[in-house]
Design a protein around this motif. Sequence first.
Motif, PDB file in Angstrom:
ATOM      1  N   THR A 683       0.905  -1.125   0.148  1.00  0.00           N
ATOM      2  CA  THR A 683       0.068   0.106   0.071  1.00  0.00           C
ATOM      3  C   THR A 683       0.947   1.157   0.116  1.00  0.00           C
ATOM      4  OG1 THR A 683      -1.679  -1.207   1.202  1.00  0.00           O
ATOM      5  CG2 THR A 683      -1.818   1.302   1.310  1.00  0.00           C
ATOM      6  N   PHE A 684       0.929   1.743  -1.197  1.00  0.00           N
ATOM      7  CA  PHE A 684       1.995   3.262  -1.362  1.00  0.00           C
ATOM      8  C   PHE A 684       1.206   4.336  -0.801  1.00  0.00           C
ATOM      9  CE2 PHE A 684       3.393   0.156  -4.626  1.00  0.00           C
ATOM     10  CZ  PHE A 684       4.726   0.203  -4.442  1.00  0.00           C
ATOM     11  N   PRO A 685       1.880   5.314  -0.178  1.00  0.00           N
ATOM     12  CA  PRO A 685       1.408   6.582   0.320  1.00  0.00           C
ATOM     13  C   PRO A 685       1.293   7.454  -1.046  1.00  0.00           C
ATOM     14  CG  PRO A 685       3.261   5.831   1.425  1.00  0.00           C
ATOM     15  CD  PRO A 685       3.181   5.004   0.562  1.00  0.00           C
ATOM     16  N   PRO A 686       0.653   8.522  -1.166  1.00  0.00           N
ATOM     17  CA  PRO A 686       0.563   9.331  -2.245  1.00  0.00           C
ATOM     18  C   PRO A 686       2.083   9.717  -2.815  1.00  0.00           C
ATOM     19  CG  PRO A 686      -0.725  10.300  -0.718  1.00  0.00           C
ATOM     20  CD  PRO A 686       0.105   9.216  -0.083  1.00  0.00           C
ATOM     21  N   GLY A 687       2.177  10.062  -4.214  1.00  0.00           N
ATOM     22  CA  GLY A 687       3.483  10.270  -4.714  1.00  0.00           C
ATOM     23  C   GLY A 687       3.840   9.034  -5.545  1.00  0.00           C
ATOM     24  N   ARG A 688       5.050   9.088  -6.183  1.00  0.00           N
ATOM     25  CA  ARG A 688       5.326   8.105  -7.115  1.00  0.00           C
ATOM     26  C   ARG A 688       6.688   7.266  -6.434  1.00  0.00           C
ATOM     27  NH1 ARG A 688       7.783   9.193 -11.946  1.00  0.00           N
ATOM     28  NH2 ARG A 688       7.558   7.432 -12.804  1.00  0.00           N
ATOM     29  N   TRP A 689       6.692   6.091  -6.328  1.00  0.00           N
ATOM     30  CA  TRP A 689       7.731   5.373  -5.774  1.00  0.00           C
ATOM     31  C   TRP A 689       8.478   4.607  -6.763  1.00  0.00           C
ATOM     32  CZ3 TRP A 689       7.826   5.752  -0.381  1.00  0.00           C
ATOM     33  CH2 TRP A 689       7.028   6.711   0.104  1.00  0.00           C
ATOM     34  N   VAL A 690       9.724   4.194  -6.180  1.00  0.00           N
ATOM     35  CA  VAL A 690      10.702   3.624  -7.172  1.00  0.00           C
ATOM     36  C   VAL A 690      11.213   2.222  -6.268  1.00  0.00           C
ATOM     37  CG1 VAL A 690      12.691   4.902  -6.472  1.00  0.00           C
ATOM     38  CG2 VAL A 690      12.581   3.362  -8.774  1.00  0.00           C
ATOM     39  N   HIS A 691      11.228   1.137  -6.890  1.00  0.00           N
ATOM     40  CA  HIS A 691      11.712  -0.097  -6.361  1.00  0.00           C
ATOM     41  C   HIS A 691      13.237   0.103  -6.184  1.00  0.00           C
ATOM     42  CE1 HIS A 691      12.386  -4.149  -5.322  1.00  0.00           C
ATOM     43  NE2 HIS A 691      11.275  -4.615  -5.364  1.00  0.00           N
ATOM     44  N   LEU A 692      13.922  -0.053  -5.020  1.00  0.00           N
ATOM     45  CA  LEU A 692      15.184   0.140  -5.019  1.00  0.00           C
ATOM     46  C   LEU A 692      16.242  -0.780  -5.432  1.00  0.00           C
ATOM     47  CD1 LEU A 692      15.542   1.476  -1.164  1.00  0.00           C
ATOM     48  CD2 LEU A 692      15.360   2.905  -3.337  1.00  0.00           C
ATOM     49  N   ILE A 693      15.497  -1.831  -6.018  1.00  0.00           N
ATOM     50  CA  ILE A 693      16.281  -3.149  -6.487  1.00  0.00           C
ATOM     51  C   ILE A 693      16.061  -3.200  -7.961  1.00  0.00           C
ATOM     52  CG2 ILE A 693      16.932  -5.831  -6.385  1.00  0.00           C
ATOM     53  CD1 ILE A 693      15.977  -5.673  -3.415  1.00  0.00           C
ATOM     54  N   THR A 694      14.764  -3.001  -8.320  1.00  0.00           N
ATOM     55  CA  THR A 694      14.506  -3.513  -9.702  1.00  0.00           C
ATOM     56  C   THR A 694      14.447  -2.134 -10.518  1.00  0.00           C
ATOM     57  OG1 THR A 694      11.951  -3.218  -9.357  1.00  0.00           O
ATOM     58  CG2 THR A 694      13.041  -5.463  -8.929  1.00  0.00           C
ATOM     59  N   GLY A 695      14.180  -0.967  -9.901  1.00  0.00           N
ATOM     60  CA  GLY A 695      14.127   0.130 -10.522  1.00  0.00           C
ATOM     61  C   GLY A 695      12.725   0.497 -10.861  1.00  0.00           C
ATOM     62  N   ASP A 696      11.858  -0.436 -10.770  1.00  0.00           N
ATOM     63  CA  ASP A 696      10.428   0.049 -11.279  1.00  0.00           C
ATOM     64  C   ASP A 696       9.677   0.845 -10.657  1.00  0.00           C
ATOM     65  OD1 ASP A 696      10.636  -2.178 -13.082  1.00  0.00           O
ATOM     66  OD2 ASP A 696       9.866  -3.894 -11.903  1.00  0.00           O
ATOM     67  N   THR A 697       8.712   1.777 -11.082  1.00  0.00           N
ATOM     68  CA  THR A 697       8.056   2.583 -10.456  1.00  0.00           C
ATOM     69  C   THR A 697       6.705   2.519 -10.161  1.00  0.00           C
ATOM     70  OG1 THR A 697       7.958   4.102 -12.785  1.00  0.00           O
ATOM     71  CG2 THR A 697       9.765   4.316 -11.304  1.00  0.00           C
TER      72      THR A 697
END
Length: 736
Positions: A683-697
Motif C-alpha cells: 500500500t503506497f502513500p501518495p506520490g511516485r515510488w521506485v523499487h530500490l532493487i528493480t528500478g520499477d516505479t
Amino acid sequence: MAVLITLALVIITGTVAHRVTTPQDQLRLIDPGELTVATAARGDWRVGGVTVHIDGEGLVITEGHRTVWASPAGESFVTGADGDVTWDEHRGYFWPDVRLATQWGDQSIDAVRADGASVTIGGRLSGAENDIGYTLTVSARSGGGAVTEIEADGVAVVGLASARSRGAGVHGLGAQFAEFDLDGRLIPIVTREQGVGRGLQPLTYLADVTNGGAGGTELMTYAAWSTFVTDDLRGLSLDPDRPESHAFAIADTRDGDSVGLQVWAPRLRAELTAADSPAELITAQQSGAARPGLADWTQHGAIIGLQGGTDVVRAHVAELTAAGTDVSAVWLQDWTGQRTTSFGDRLWWTWQHDQQRYPGWADLVADLRKQGIRTTTYVNPFLTDAAAKPGAPVRNLWAEARDAGYLVRTGSGDPYELDQGGFSASLVDLTNADARQWFAQVIAEEVLADGVDGFMADFAEGLPFDAVLADGDARLLHNRWPGLWAETVAEACRIAEKPDCVTWFRSGSLGMSQDAALFWTGDQLVGFGAQDGLESALRGTLSAGVSGWPLVHSDIGGYTSINAVVHDYVRPDDLLERWAEYAAFGMVMRTHEGNRPRANAQVYETAQSRASFARMTRVFAALAPYREVVLEQALRSGLPAIRHGWLVHPGTAAAQVDTQFFLGDAVLVAPVLTSGADSVDVTFPPGRWVHLITGDTYEGDRTVTVSAPLGTPAVFARVDDPRTAELRQSVQRALR
C-alpha cells in the motif's frame, strides 16, 4: 533462554494422555458511574501554558489550540476500589486473578483550588456502602502538555478514564503483538513469558494442556507498561520515576469512546501530551528522556549466532566470510556451557567461561577481532548452583550470593529457587544496592572479560509477586524488574570501561530506555505467522516503537522449535531468507540458531543459504550511512527507527497497514510474510515510488501486488526524495 515448556506428548487415540488445568487471566474492572459537578467548581483555570476547563460534562485540559486530555462526557473518570490480586505462576508465566470488594464508581467534583503552580480538584467517590475523598492535581509538564496526579483515600486500585473520538485508534502499551490498533481489548499490563503458539493451533492447545497455559495469548508479552497514544493525537504515560507507575494495571479499550486505565496502587501520576501529527506526538511524549547510543560496529554487518565450541565457531565464520558475508560480530551464547533439557539446548547459568567447550577462548576472541569481528555472549539475572555442572567453574556465584544475602527470598527467608524446566535458579536481588553492585562487578569481570564487547541481557520478567526483597514490595517491582536489570547491565559496562559495549533486552519496563539502547522482540516461533512468527515480530516492533523503545530487532529465523508429535515445528525452507530480507532493512541484523539447532536450517548450513544470507548482509552494511541519520533522530527525539505508516504518512491508506513499515521516513519495506509466496501487496502513500532493487516505479495512494521472489525484497523510496538516488545506488552495489 526462552519459554520453558515441554511438549514431549503422548497421543493415545487422538487425545492427550495427561492434561493439566489451563490458567487464564481473571480480569475485573471497577464499574464507572455517574459524574456530578458542583456549580462552584465549574470554570477555567490556567497553570503555565495549560488551561483546565470544568463544566457539567467533566474535565478538559487544553494547551493552545490542542486538547491535551478530556474526560468521557458526563461519566465518572476517576474511580477506586478495594480488593486484591492473586497470581498463578508457572515458569515465568503469570496469570492474575482480580478480586474487587467495595467499589467507588460514582464521582463528584466539589471544589477547585489554584495556586499558580497547579490546579487541585477535590471531590468524592461513592459506592454502595460509603464514599471517600480524592484529589486530582493538574500542573504544566516540562516539554509541553500537562501532568495529573490522582490520590484517593484507602483504595487498592485507582482508575482513570480518558476520552477519545469514537473508534480512534489506540497504540502502544509496550511491545504488544496484536494489531497496531489495540481498540476493543482488555489488556493486562504485566511482564511475563509471551507463550508458544499464542493462538496458532494445534500448538497453543498442546502447550496449554501439557504445561499449564504455556501456549499464551495475543496479549501476553515480555514488555508491557502503562503508556499509550491515540489517533486523536493525545498521549498518556505514567511517570516512570514513581514506584506505583510500575504496578500491575489493566487497560480497557472496549468502549470506543474512551481508554480506561486501572492501576493497582492508591495513586497515579500521569504525563499527558498532545501534538499536531503522530511523529510530533511520540517526540513530545518521549521528550526529556536520555537515551544511550548504539556502537558503530553493529552497523557494518550481521551479528552471527553460533554455538558448539572454538573449532565450530572458527569454521562457520570462515565459511560465511568466504561466501562474502559482512560479519560485524559473533554471538556465542553457549560460552558458559550447555546442557540438554526436554525443551532443547539450554545454557549453564554460572556466568563463567567453559574451558572445555571453548579452549583457547582469549585467542579466539583476539583472532576474530583482528578480522574486524567483535565477540558477544549471554547473561541473565539468574544464578544456578555451579556444583552440579560437570567441570564446575572456579566460582560458585549462586553460593556466593546466597551466603552474602544477595538472592531474592521466600517468605521463610530461603533463596527463592524457581523452576526453569529441568533445573532451578535464583534471582539476584536487584533492590539490594550491594547485590546489584556485586553482580555488575561479576558481569564486568566474567562476562565482559577477554575482549568481549557485549551480550544478550536475557529474562527479567520472572520476579514472583510473593517474593521478599531487600527494599520494596514485589507487587510494585515485578514490572520494574527489567529496568533494574538494565541499570545493573549499564553499570557492568561502565565498570568494564567499555563505552562501545552493546547489550540487548527482551523484557521491558516503563522508562527503561534511559539505560538500554537495543531491544529484541523475544522468542518467536520458527514460522511466518501473525500469532507467533515473523509477522508477530514486526507487530511487536511497531508497538514497542511508539511506546518508548526506538531500536528494536528480532532473532532472524525465530527461536522456538517444537516437535509436538502431531506436527514438528521447524523452520520452513524459505523462512531464513525472508527473515534476513526483513532484518536487512532494520537497525541491527542478528541471527539465532534456535533452541533446536540441529533440527532447523541455519544461515551457514549450505552454499545456497550462505550466498543468499551474504547478499542481505551486504545490503544491510551498504545502508549504514542512511541508518546513521535514522539512529541519530531516534536517540534525539525518541522516534522509532522502524515506523508504522501511521507515523510517516498519517491520514493515508498506508497508515492503516500493519504488514509493512518504514525505516526512518524514506524507505518503505513490505516483507513477504507467507511461506512460498513470490509477491506481496504494497500500500503506497501518495506520490511516485521506485523499487530500490528493480528500478520499477509505482503510482502512490493505491495498493499494488508487487513481485518479490526470494532475494528481491519489496523495498521502495519516493521518486522525488533527494535521498533516493543514493539509496538505490547503495542497494544495487551491494547486490552485484
